[in-house]
Design a protein around this motif. Sequence first.
Motif, short mmCIF file in Angstrom:
data_model
loop_
_atom_site.label_atom_id
_atom_site.label_comp_id
_atom_site.label_asym_id
_atom_site.label_seq_id
_atom_site.Cartn_x
_atom_site.Cartn_y
_atom_site.Cartn_z
N SER A 7 -10.42 20.43 -7.79
CA SER A 7 -9.20 20.51 -8.62
C SER A 7 -8.12 19.57 -8.10
N LEU A 8 -7.97 19.50 -6.79
CA LEU A 8 -6.94 18.65 -6.20
C LEU A 8 -7.22 17.17 -6.42
N ARG A 11 -5.52 15.52 -9.35
CA ARG A 11 -4.06 15.45 -9.38
C ARG A 11 -3.57 14.18 -8.69
N SER A 15 1.44 15.98 -6.16
CA SER A 15 1.07 17.27 -6.76
C SER A 15 -0.05 17.94 -5.98
N ALA A 16 -1.01 17.13 -5.50
CA ALA A 16 -2.10 17.70 -4.72
C ALA A 16 -1.59 18.29 -3.41
N LYS A 18 1.43 19.45 -2.80
CA LYS A 18 2.13 20.70 -3.13
C LYS A 18 1.15 21.83 -3.42
N GLU A 19 0.06 21.50 -4.10
CA GLU A 19 -0.93 22.52 -4.44
C GLU A 19 -1.62 23.07 -3.19
N TYR A 22 0.55 25.63 -1.71
CA TYR A 22 0.49 26.85 -2.55
C TYR A 22 -0.76 27.67 -2.22
N HIS A 23 -1.90 27.00 -2.14
CA HIS A 23 -3.15 27.72 -1.86
C HIS A 23 -3.15 28.27 -0.44
#
Length: 438
Positions: A7-8, A11, A15-16, A18-19, A22-23
Amino acid sequence: MSDIRHSLLRRDALSAAKEVLYHLDIYFSSQLQSAPLPIVDKGPVELLEEFVFQRLNSLQELQLLEIMCSYFQEQSKDSVRQIIFSSLFSPQGNKADDSRMSLLGKLVSMAVAVCRIPVLECAASWLQRTPVVYCVRLARALVDDYCCLVPGSVQTLKQIFSASPRFCCQFITSVTALYDLSSDDLIPPLDLLEMIVGWIFEDPRLILITFLNTPLAANLPIGFLELTPLIGLIRWCVKAPLAYKRRKPCLSNGHIGHKVAKDSGTGTDRDSHLLYSKLHLSVLQVLMTLQLHLTEKNLYGRLGLILFDHMVPLVEDINRLADELNPLNASQEIELALDRLAQALQVAMASGALLCTRDDLRTLCSRLPHNNLLQLVISGPVQQPPHTTLPPGFYPHIHTPPLAYGAVPAHPAAHPALPTHPGHTFISGVTFPFRPIR
């Protein structure tokens, strides 16, 4: 973690990154509910190294730093903050460590600038559990940012004294490990010295914060920062007279460099001498409080906060510097250095911070130039009949040496070259338990 990675990859770099944060927040928040000390698996570390430390340009990195500052500020659970910080910045011994350390230096520097206390508290914990070779890299990054690059920016660094004393304590310990006065390049910048002396003089207990708030055992790990900056500060005070006497301006194309000329001027050196004198007094005051603190922790006589093994290279450095300098031209500096060493040894032994025998001291100091005060300290107290008015272990006045008990010669007028220093009195009221020679 493989699904997250796929998924990353779809991006953009920011954004990756930041994600990933988050994870990680979700992952460790869940783990902390079932285990107080979750283990950082290989998977999260690999995601960080791929998407945070290797794919960002300068603008994206700045944006990520702002995101990180906000995240640590807004995360209400300290345990989550600490483990996220640790997973981000704990060295892994691989090629990503350089990027990791670079980003850490910039994050902590930004946290200082905008006073993000949670980041500074996480950095304090990181300094406490990270090998010293990495700690000094962070210290150098902060010194470069606030004491070297932009004139006057040290005022911003000064302000964190009240915001995060714990970080200040660890920062001082790191800085004293970095600047050991072994060369002209490793003499602390004047702005840094002035700031640290100001902090400690305002509240000497600052340098004991880590020691007082850490569960301790009698054996400390090797290769990490000391529990206190005491040995580093003693090194500064004792070596400073000789290191500054040795220092010479560096010539570049026949001209003295601006920074060297600024730092080696007569007025600047006079300021430095007074600052080291002030620092020496504060260090002695802190040492005098340690017997009580060690006793409260049931570590008196079991834990030496100033290791004898660390005094050995200090004495060797003093001896080497004294040999390098012409004794005829540096007699006052040599005597001042030895006076400070003697005072530090006396008070450290009396308080239980330094654990060694008189024989150890005699052997250690046997090659040093003669100094009256040092001779008194390594000889130890003379046993006398019990005195009803003196408490047990009291170190009474038993000698009147040829020179005054102070850091300044008894006849300062005979030595006009040195600036006047505040006197360092011999600490006559310190309990000094007699330890028989073994």
